[in-house]
Write an enzyme that holds these catalytic residues in place. Sequence first.
Site, short mmCIF file in Angstrom:
data_model
loop_
_atom_site.label_atom_id
_atom_site.label_comp_id
_atom_site.label_asym_id
_atom_site.label_seq_id
_atom_site.Cartn_x
_atom_site.Cartn_y
_atom_site.Cartn_z
N ASP A 18 0.86 -1.17 0.00
CA ASP A 18 0.00 0.00 0.00
C ASP A 18 0.91 1.23 0.00
OD1 ASP A 18 -2.30 1.73 0.56
OD2 ASP A 18 -1.42 1.89 2.56
N ASN A 131 -4.79 3.25 -3.75
CA ASN A 131 -5.99 4.01 -4.10
C ASN A 131 -5.66 5.30 -4.85
OD1 ASN A 131 -8.06 2.40 -3.15
ND2 ASN A 131 -8.21 3.40 -1.14
#
Lengths: 248, 248
Positions: A18, A131
């Site tokens: 991430d 994201n």
Amino acid sequence: MDKLPNRPRPPLRAVLFDAYGTLFDVYSVAASAEQRFPGRGEALARLWRDKQLEYSRLVSMADAGGRLYQPFWDLTRASLRHAAQTLGLALDEAAEERLMNEYRHLSAYPENRRVLQQLRALGLPAGILSNGDPAMIAVAVKSAGIADLIDPLISVGPLRCYKPDPRVYQHGLEVLRQTRPELQARQVLFVSSNGWDVLGATWFGFTSFWLNRAGLPRETLDPPPTHEGRRLDDLLPLLGDPGGAADA
Amino acid sequence: MDKLPNRPRPPLRAVLFDAYGTLFDVYSVAASAEQRFPGRGEALARLWRDKQLEYSRLVSMADAGGRLYQPFWDLTRASLRHAAQTLGLALDEAAEERLMNEYRHLSAYPENRRVLQQLRALGLPAGILSNGDPAMIAVAVKSAGIADLIDPLISVGPLRCYKPDPRVYQHGLEVLRQTRPELQARQVLFVSSNGWDVLGATWFGFTSFWLNRAGLPRETLDPPPTHEGRRLDDLLPLLGDPGGAADA
């Protein structure tokens, strides 16, 4: 989704990180916010991050077809505005641009480069699954001086939905499979400091590593992370000896 | 989803209320929490609520098929435990049960009954559309003394997903259509104090009313609520004269 946590895990063949909160310190904007709004920097950074996550979830949940999707950059700006309004702070255009620019160039955690070099030495692919928009991720890794050590950079952008939608983790796996067609989800170590992201990755079937830098309590929603550590270096023992990467 | 906010709206024919935060005060547990954990009651109530919402979103997002769904009651308990751990509070079984019991019997806002009586007098159906489990909703309306004035009680339970998944709002519309087959989404006034819920309802196509009791800033994600007010009574002018229910 894997319901057999006690089944021996195959050796790990790839690592996906991430980005925000994991490689890049999302609260590093607090210092800049504190300069502009003395005494409120930390609160602003925290509300900003919370609202950014909330908005990413709402648009994903409310329309699986992606019609409500907005790029992460736009959601980041909208959430900064809301956070400032919530605290009653006058965020003029110059202050907004300065903080957005800080977000574009977040501080990286100091051990990143060393750990990525060791993964490179082990011959393991180490990518990002984030994201963030493609441009945000590209600027962040360059700004952090790790662009040469991290590949592929995988964004949710083309999917028009956000983690923890399982299509995102599936997309990450498929990108890795372009060069390793036999790769299984359980052979991918997914690393995140965000408890919710670790949950999503574990639900999906990745082997997960919760980078718990702050010593927070575990999420009370099952399943637990496959592995947990306080520093990025703590994942190296799982990879150095592929046979040793059993459950924590 | 309706992209024409300036089109004249048809008269409102039904009202659906969110439950938690809208009719029932989710922060009323803070007083009980404060008794047990002096100085930390409000922080506990807030972290509890935030985590409860987060968990409801994560399970919805991560599996649209509902396999990860857990009843709201279970998520409420899991989130209480996480909130207590985050604050370093020793939550023994008795304290947990006491707080869960408080949550089952949340305080109702004092104007609820009067406003519901006026809707009844106007001949308008007034129901609940809630993330809560059927049993939670039934106990809450009874405990709040409004069981005789609110119908139908619509839970996400049978759908195994949470708001703002549009299937929830669609389900609410379909339940209302069982007695009013011609009802359109725009003829339903959806009332919530939760900005994210108002967003979801507006995206879906309901006419929305943001009950902004605390005077918070609007969400910075479009579209804005159709209507906004500070007290529940503020929705009555929209309903008394059906021809007058134009956009705010």
